[in-house]
Design a protein around this motif. Structure first.
Motif, PDB file in Angstrom:
ATOM      1  N   VAL A  39       0.829  -1.341   0.136  1.00  0.00           N
ATOM      2  CA  VAL A  39       0.042  -0.077  -0.137  1.00  0.00           C
ATOM      3  C   VAL A  39       0.834   1.441  -0.027  1.00  0.00           C
ATOM      4  O   VAL A  39       1.797   1.437   0.915  1.00  0.00           O
ATOM      5  CB  VAL A  39      -0.950   0.129   1.302  1.00  0.00           C
ATOM      6  CG1 VAL A  39      -1.865   1.283   1.194  1.00  0.00           C
ATOM      7  CG2 VAL A  39      -1.623  -1.144   1.158  1.00  0.00           C
ATOM      8  N   ASP A  40       0.826   2.075  -0.866  1.00  0.00           N
ATOM      9  CA  ASP A  40       1.374   3.402  -1.209  1.00  0.00           C
ATOM     10  C   ASP A  40       1.047   4.463   0.023  1.00  0.00           C
ATOM     11  O   ASP A  40       0.082   4.373   0.688  1.00  0.00           O
ATOM     12  CB  ASP A  40       1.497   3.793  -2.468  1.00  0.00           C
ATOM     13  CG  ASP A  40       0.256   4.513  -3.089  1.00  0.00           C
ATOM     14  OD1 ASP A  40      -0.669   4.801  -2.608  1.00  0.00           O
ATOM     15  OD2 ASP A  40       0.171   4.695  -4.314  1.00  0.00           O
ATOM     16  N   VAL A  41       1.582   5.728  -0.295  1.00  0.00           N
ATOM     17  CA  VAL A  41       1.238   6.681   0.810  1.00  0.00           C
ATOM     18  C   VAL A  41      -0.178   7.317   0.295  1.00  0.00           C
ATOM     19  O   VAL A  41      -0.662   8.265   1.288  1.00  0.00           O
ATOM     20  CB  VAL A  41       2.394   7.836   0.547  1.00  0.00           C
ATOM     21  CG1 VAL A  41       3.877   7.485   1.023  1.00  0.00           C
ATOM     22  CG2 VAL A  41       2.641   8.383  -0.822  1.00  0.00           C
ATOM     23  N   LEU A  42      -0.655   7.006  -0.886  1.00  0.00           N
ATOM     24  CA  LEU A  42      -1.772   7.485  -1.115  1.00  0.00           C
ATOM     25  C   LEU A  42      -3.018   6.523  -0.894  1.00  0.00           C
ATOM     26  O   LEU A  42      -4.180   6.677  -1.310  1.00  0.00           O
ATOM     27  CB  LEU A  42      -2.087   7.833  -2.653  1.00  0.00           C
ATOM     28  CG  LEU A  42      -1.045   8.936  -3.068  1.00  0.00           C
ATOM     29  CD1 LEU A  42      -1.113   9.380  -4.391  1.00  0.00           C
ATOM     30  CD2 LEU A  42      -1.553  10.462  -2.327  1.00  0.00           C
ATOM     31  N   ASN A  43      -2.346   5.566  -0.045  1.00  0.00           N
ATOM     32  CA  ASN A  43      -3.417   4.153  -0.013  1.00  0.00           C
ATOM     33  C   ASN A  43      -3.930   3.335  -1.157  1.00  0.00           C
ATOM     34  O   ASN A  43      -4.978   2.757  -0.975  1.00  0.00           O
ATOM     35  CB  ASN A  43      -4.809   4.744   0.933  1.00  0.00           C
ATOM     36  CG  ASN A  43      -4.091   5.111   2.363  1.00  0.00           C
ATOM     37  OD1 ASN A  43      -3.376   4.426   3.098  1.00  0.00           O
ATOM     38  ND2 ASN A  43      -5.032   6.359   2.913  1.00  0.00           N
ATOM     39  N   CYS A  44      -3.339   3.536  -1.898  1.00  0.00           N
ATOM     40  CA  CYS A  44      -3.600   2.721  -3.257  1.00  0.00           C
ATOM     41  C   CYS A  44      -2.867   1.369  -3.046  1.00  0.00           C
ATOM     42  O   CYS A  44      -1.886   1.024  -2.508  1.00  0.00           O
ATOM     43  CB  CYS A  44      -2.921   3.290  -4.646  1.00  0.00           C
ATOM     44  SG  CYS A  44      -3.561   5.043  -5.030  1.00  0.00           S
ATOM     45  N   VAL A  45      -3.498   0.092  -3.504  1.00  0.00           N
ATOM     46  CA  VAL A  45      -3.134  -1.102  -3.262  1.00  0.00           C
ATOM     47  C   VAL A  45      -2.487  -1.778  -4.622  1.00  0.00           C
ATOM     48  O   VAL A  45      -2.984  -1.404  -5.636  1.00  0.00           O
ATOM     49  CB  VAL A  45      -4.426  -1.925  -2.949  1.00  0.00           C
ATOM     50  CG1 VAL A  45      -4.179  -3.478  -2.617  1.00  0.00           C
ATOM     51  CG2 VAL A  45      -5.064  -1.395  -1.433  1.00  0.00           C
TER      52      VAL A  45
END
Length: 348
Positions: A65-71
């Motif tokens: 999960v990245d800093v933008l909460n994309c999976v």
């Protein structure tokens, strides 16, 4: 009738004489922890919410999960996928191999453990490159999982130096450990061997205090610990053994505990034949679709920083999710990957 008997004897003799793809050794599995107390079966995982992968894709082995909460996940055909709350799945790149482990570094580069291509990097601009795919002039085996320390050091496992990813079942029967744990310095490009002779080196997790790194030994039902600092620096010991199933992925929670994915419960048949090399050699000759397959079961375990089991979550009939290969703790819950499933899971 006697002719049929003679033919049968000839076929059996021929099968026995045919060379086996393995040369196994006797192995005595540890006695399993009892499935009671904190390991008592339950169905807490049946509350898992599923997100379906794009049509025709399966096997989201690991989740990041990245800093933008994309999976993010990687699937069987080599695609690296991303899904954000405001969009559907996107294909960012294709490794040309089989992405298994995923982790983001401080620069939001996605570091990929690819079971066929080695240790890879996908930049935020979606440029894909190879960080390392050889050790001492020889190709790495099955690069399986990855975690990144606070100082940027990348730790990753090479599950087997003897068998390819498609033949990983042979590694379990063979009982000749060849898995390894490496560290890679992305600044100096230095690759360092930290541990070898591991029984299928799988999930990797760096302790919150950075004092040690864990690596799962799937076919020995145990988690090994390699100390990174202190008086024991460089030493390997056992963090937890006698697991009641095959440990796969492992990840560190923000509170310092660890979440462990157990792919499947132990197979009594496999445990019984492990001390019998000749039997295992014959079994390895059979078509792969005849290999013993344990029933689907969902199983994850939380461990404290000392290796004590805190709790376990189950889906006994794999109603929602089974064959969990990774569990990624995030602020909003747990994300689950699977080896062959058409969905990834999330438990709030």
């Amino acid at each position: 009738m006697w002719k049929l008997f003679v033919i049968l004897i000839i076929v059996i003799a021929g099968a026995i004489a045919y060379p086996s793809p393995i040369d196994s050794k006797a192995f005595q599995p540890s006695r399993s922890l009892a499935m009671n107390g904190v390991l008592a079966p339950n169905d807490a995982l049946q509350a898992t919410q599923l997100t379906t992968l794009p049509a025709g894709m399966r096997g989201g082995e690991d989740i990041a999960v990245d800093v933008l909460n994309c999976v993010y996940t990687g699937v069987e055909n080599g695609d690296i996928l991303r899904k954000c709350t405001y969009s559907d799945w996107e294909v960012l790149a294709n490794t040309g191999g089989r992405p298994l482990g995923l982790a983001f570094d401080a620069q939001q580069n996605l570091i990929i453990a690819d079971g066929e291509k080695g240790l890879l990097q996908l930049t935020p601009k979606h440029d894909l490159s190879t960080l390392v795919d050889q050790y001492q002039g020889e190709k790495l085996g099955v690069v399986d999982d990855v975690d990144i320390a606070a100082d940027g050091t990348i730790y990753f496992s090479d599950a087997s130096a003897l068998f390819s990813l498609k033949d990983h079942f042979f590694d379990g029967l063979n009982a000749q450990p060849s898995g390894r744990l490496f560290s890679y310095n992305p600044t100096t490009k230095a690759l360092t061997l930290l541990a070898d002779d591991l029984f299928f080196a799988n999930g990797v997790a760096v302790a919150k205090d950075q004092s040690f790194v864990l690596v799962n030994e799937t076919f020995a039902y145990q988690i090994s610990r390699i100390w990174l600092s202190g008086e024991k620096a460089g030493q390997k010991d056992t963090f937890l053994d006698k697991l009641p199933g095959f440990p796969d992925g492992i990840a560190t929670d923000k509170n310092g505990s660890f979440w462990l994915a157990i792919f499947a419960p132990r197979s009594q048949l496999v445990d019984k034949i492990h001390p019998l090399p000749w039997v295992k050699n014959q079994l390895a000759k059979l078509p792969k679709d005849m290999a013993p397959v344990p029933p689907a079961y969902g199983f994850v375990v939380q461990l404290d920083k000392e290796g004590n089991i805190v709790q376990s979550l189950h889906d006994q009939a794999a109603v929602a999710i089974g064959e969990i290969t990774s569990v990624q703790p995030e602020s909003d819950g747990l994300y689950f990957g699977t080896l062959h499933g058409r969905e990834i899971g999330f438990l709030p």
